[in-house]
Design a protein around this motif. Structure first.
Motif, mmCIF file in Angstrom:
data_model
loop_
_atom_site.group_PDB
_atom_site.id
_atom_site.type_symbol
_atom_site.label_atom_id
_atom_site.label_comp_id
_atom_site.label_asym_id
_atom_site.label_seq_id
_atom_site.Cartn_x
_atom_site.Cartn_y
_atom_site.Cartn_z
ATOM 1 N N GLU A 65 0.833 -1.207 0.000
ATOM 2 C CA GLU A 65 0.000 0.000 0.000
ATOM 3 C C GLU A 65 0.867 1.256 0.000
ATOM 4 O OE1 GLU A 65 -2.574 -0.352 3.341
ATOM 5 O OE2 GLU A 65 -3.654 -2.079 2.510
ATOM 6 N N PHE A 66 1.927 1.241 0.787
ATOM 7 C CA PHE A 66 2.815 2.407 0.821
ATOM 8 C C PHE A 66 3.511 2.599 -0.531
ATOM 9 C CE2 PHE A 66 7.194 3.969 1.457
ATOM 10 C CZ PHE A 66 6.880 5.279 1.797
ATOM 11 N N ILE A 67 4.011 1.526 -1.097
ATOM 12 C CA ILE A 67 4.683 1.616 -2.400
ATOM 13 C C ILE A 67 3.746 2.222 -3.443
ATOM 14 C CG2 ILE A 67 5.544 0.222 -4.319
ATOM 15 C CD1 ILE A 67 6.766 -1.659 -2.183
ATOM 16 N N ALA A 68 2.494 1.784 -3.443
ATOM 17 C CA ALA A 68 1.531 2.296 -4.421
ATOM 18 C C ALA A 68 1.317 3.796 -4.260
ATOM 19 C CB ALA A 68 0.203 1.545 -4.281
ATOM 20 N N GLN A 69 1.258 4.265 -3.021
ATOM 21 C CA GLN A 69 1.064 5.699 -2.786
ATOM 22 C C GLN A 69 2.229 6.513 -3.336
ATOM 23 O OE1 GLN A 69 -0.674 7.132 1.022
ATOM 24 N NE2 GLN A 69 -0.571 4.995 1.666
ATOM 25 N N ILE A 70 3.442 6.027 -3.118
ATOM 26 C CA ILE A 70 4.621 6.754 -3.608
ATOM 27 C C ILE A 70 4.653 6.744 -5.132
ATOM 28 C CG2 ILE A 70 7.140 6.764 -3.703
ATOM 29 C CD1 ILE A 70 5.999 7.797 -1.056
#
Length: 240
Positions: A65-70
């Motif tokens: 989820e964090f990777i997708a946001q970045i």
């Protein structure tokens, strides 16, 4: 898509991560931090222009989820400082398999997954800024082991090994190095007996404070001829 070229600091809402975030903003860097629990420091950081993202790296879904946001927000990165950490031990009432899994996800899988996922963003940041960096915050115990924090020490050793592998993979566009602190600062709840025992473990008998870690981060970010190396901040503990 935002065209800033930020430095990501995982676990940037407290202690060393927070000190690094403030210092890098003062130096003119765009900064993104992650935090697991809401803290008063988040408001202060956001007022300084820091992009604060709530993230839990103890599971694959949290990391993804964090990777997708970045990836949705940025098209380049100046660097990643893998500072997020968990300090649970075998003395706590935790199933050993759950403890090792949590330590491995936070300290090894999350940095591994992010480094791979952000390869293109880091390469773009290197082209635009002349340099990109990955910094792994490991620990003195990665080399010496720990009788009280076995899973923690093993996972930090895994993170230290990632430094060598990613340095080989990403050269010459991205430099990859580690910082291995021993004692930098005490927690408020640490009693006097514990503090004295900890101070006596090093030659310099100091609680140096978070600024020693900040200086190490700045050195790596400015250095152009070091990769695959570890800066040890241990006060000479290895000689005691």
């Amino acid at each position: 898509m935002i065209h800033d070229v930020p430095i990501i600091i995982t676990g940037g809402a407290q202690r060393l991560g927070l000190a690094c975030a403030k210092a890098l903003v003062e130096d003119g860097h765009q900064v993104v931090i992650t935090y697991r629990r809401n803290k008063p420091s988040i408001v202060e950081l956001e007022e300084r222009g820091v992009h604060c993202i709530r993230a839990d790296f103890s599971s694959q879904s949290g990391v993804d989820e964090f990777i997708a946001q970045i990836q949705q927000r940025y098209n380049a990165l100046r660097g990643i400082i893998h500072n997020a950490s968990d300090w649970q031990s075998e003395a706590e009432d935790i199933d050993p398999s759950e403890l090792m899994e949590r330590m491995w996800y936070v300290h090894v899988f999350a940095p591994y997954r992010m480094n791979l996922a952000f390869e293109a963003l880091l390469s773009a940041g290197s082209v635009r800024k002349g340099k990109a960096d990955i910094i792994h915050m490991t620990d003195y115990v990665a080399e010496k082991g720990s009788g009280k924090h076995i899973a923690y020490a093993a996972s930090k050793a895994g993170l230290a090994n990632l430094t060598c592998s990613f340095a080989k993979r990403y050269a010459p566009l991205v430099n990859v190095n580690s910082i291995a602190p021993s004692l930098l600062m005490f927690n408020p709840e640490d009693d006097e007996e514990y503090r004295q025992q900890a101070l006596n473990k090093s030659l310099l008998h100091q609680e140096p404070g978070e600024q020693e870690g900040v200086l190490a981060v700045k050195y790596i970010l400015e250095n152009r001829y070091m990769t695959g190396r570890t800066l040890s901040l241990d006060g000479g503990r290895h000689l005691v």
